[in-house]
Design an enzyme around this catalytic site. Structure first.
Site, PDB file in Angstrom:
ATOM      1  N   HIS A 140      -1.904 -20.879   1.567  1.00  0.00           N
ATOM      2  CA  HIS A 140      -0.787 -19.949   1.965  1.00  0.00           C
ATOM      3  C   HIS A 140       0.031 -19.653   0.694  1.00  0.00           C
ATOM      4  CE1 HIS A 140      -1.963 -20.563   6.257  1.00  0.00           C
ATOM      5  NE2 HIS A 140      -0.729 -19.850   6.468  1.00  0.00           N
TER       6      HIS A 140
ATOM      7  N   LYS B 165       6.546  -1.829   2.044  1.00  0.00           N
ATOM      8  CA  LYS B 165       5.294  -1.243   2.713  1.00  0.00           C
ATOM      9  C   LYS B 165       3.927  -2.371   2.453  1.00  0.00           C
ATOM     10  CE  LYS B 165       3.134   3.112   2.912  1.00  0.00           C
ATOM     11  NZ  LYS B 165       3.693   3.690   4.412  1.00  0.00           N
TER      12      LYS B 165
ATOM     13  N   TYR C 281       0.677  -1.149  -0.010  1.00  0.00           N
ATOM     14  CA  TYR C 281      -0.046  -0.124  -0.117  1.00  0.00           C
ATOM     15  C   TYR C 281       0.958   1.220   0.029  1.00  0.00           C
ATOM     16  CZ  TYR C 281       0.755   1.115   4.911  1.00  0.00           C
ATOM     17  OH  TYR C 281       1.649   1.617   6.055  1.00  0.00           O
TER      18      TYR C 281
ATOM     19  N   LEU D 156      11.268   1.390   7.153  1.00  0.00           N
ATOM     20  CA  LEU D 156      10.636   1.741   5.739  1.00  0.00           C
ATOM     21  C   LEU D 156      11.197   3.161   5.242  1.00  0.00           C
ATOM     22  CD1 LEU D 156       8.122   1.469   3.842  1.00  0.00           C
ATOM     23  CD2 LEU D 156       7.012   3.329   5.063  1.00  0.00           C
TER      24      LEU D 156
ATOM     25  N   GLU E 281      12.356   2.971  14.228  1.00  0.00           N
ATOM     26  CA  GLU E 281      11.582   4.148  13.784  1.00  0.00           C
ATOM     27  C   GLU E 281      10.464   4.144  14.540  1.00  0.00           C
ATOM     28  OE1 GLU E 281      10.286   2.737   9.591  1.00  0.00           O
ATOM     29  OE2 GLU E 281      10.172   0.850  10.347  1.00  0.00           O
TER      30      GLU E 281
ATOM     31  N   ARG F 182       7.988   3.462  -5.138  1.00  0.00           N
ATOM     32  CA  ARG F 182       8.165   2.645  -3.702  1.00  0.00           C
ATOM     33  C   ARG F 182       6.995   1.495  -3.934  1.00  0.00           C
ATOM     34  NH1 ARG F 182       7.992   5.365   2.226  1.00  0.00           N
ATOM     35  NH2 ARG F 182       5.959   5.513   1.499  1.00  0.00           N
TER      36      ARG F 182
ATOM     37  N   ARG G 297      -8.694 -20.033  -0.249  1.00  0.00           N
ATOM     38  CA  ARG G 297      -7.621 -19.811   0.844  1.00  0.00           C
ATOM     39  C   ARG G 297      -6.505 -20.941   0.572  1.00  0.00           C
ATOM     40  NH1 ARG G 297      -5.834 -20.444   5.875  1.00  0.00           N
ATOM     41  NH2 ARG G 297      -5.181 -18.368   7.140  1.00  0.00           N
TER      42      ARG G 297
END
Length: 279
Positions: free
Chosen positions: A102, A146, A33, A202, A178, A52, A100
């Site tokens: 993995h 991210k 995101y 990040l 951070e 990014r 579903r």
């Protein structure tokens, strides 16, 4: 505001959008995101954010549903439809919908979603500063991606809220990495310190701008992790992020930072940042 959503390559009303229960963003946090700040109707550093996004997607082996140039066009169209003057543009890309499992499903198409969040600049916090706490950094070892996997950051932020603070400063092996949703800077003897841009943080867009402004202003910079005890000895501490810009931290764990007020280097950097965004 019309409360429209960019879903794939279509702009729909919010109540027209249906998210599948087997979307991997929902079941695994399997996606990436970005949050882009909008000032006076113009997205700030959109290209840097999209680059990014592309890097984060590549790091988790997710193929974006459209080229970055097309995603940019779609986002600009959404902003035009919404007519938002000031606020945030949120976008995410999930790996897509599949039963579903993995392992990566074969022949899956990634899903783009974006929407706007009207919001003014955090003027009071920028002027007066905020409080922070310290807590252990329990996140995974690829914080440079991210991704939608944010539970470690969420738990840290909740600790801060419950202790009456704005941010949680994360400590790993005795060193500052951070914040839960920000990058952290400290000032010692007139030199600016922040954690190097490796896999433990990040690589913030506002972090980079802050470093650029510091160097342009002749402020010495060291991309070097501060020990926890060094952080609390700093003359100034501040956080940076897309939504909070360059925001002073005036108290950590109940103890004032420096004089307990925003310091002169933080103020110089704030002024330089405002010039960058052109407001």
């Amino acid at each position: 505001m019309k409360e429209m959503i960019l879903y794939g390559d279509r702009i729909l009303k919010r109540d027209e959008v249906q998210i599948d229960i087997e979307d991997r963003a929902y079941q695994f946090g399997d996606g990436v995101y970005e949050v882009i700040r909008v000032y006076a109707g113009k997205p700030f550093c959109m290209q840097e954010h999209l680059e990014r996004l592309e890097k984060s997607a590549a790091a988790i082996r997710l193929r974006l549903p459209e080229p970055v140039s097309k995603i940019r066009e779609l986002l600009l169209r959404l902003l035009e439809v919404e007519g938002m003057r000031d606020g945030n543009l949120y976008l995410q890309v999930s790996r897509g919908v599949a039963p579903r499992n993995h392992a990566f499903p074969p022949d899956i198409k990634a899903q783009l979603v974006a929407y706007t969040q009207p919001s003014g600049r955090p003027v009071r916090e920028l002027e007066n500063g905020v409080r922070a706490i310290t807590t252990q950094d329990i996140r995974w070892l690829r914080c440079d991606i991210k991704s939608l996997n944010l539970l470690g950051a969420v738990l840290a932020k909740q600790q801060a809220v419950e202790r009456g603070a704005h941010e949680a400063i994360l400590i790993r092996d005795g060193f500052v990495t951070e914040g839960s949703s920000t990058n952290i800077f400290g000032v010692k003897a007139g030199t600016l310190y922040t954690h190097p841009a490796d896999h433990l943080i990040l690589h913030g867009i506002t972090r980079k701008i802050t470093l650029d402004v510091a160097r342009e202003s002749g402020i010495p910079v060291r991309e070097e992790a501060l020990a926890e005890e060094e952080l609390k000895q700093c003359e100034e501490v501040f956080l940076t992020s897309t939504t909070m810009e360059i925001c002073p931290i005036v108290e950590i764990d109940g103890t004032p930072v420096g004089t307990g007020r925003p310091g002169p280097i933080t103020r110089r950097l704030q002024e330089g940042f405002v010039r960058k965004i052109g407001i």
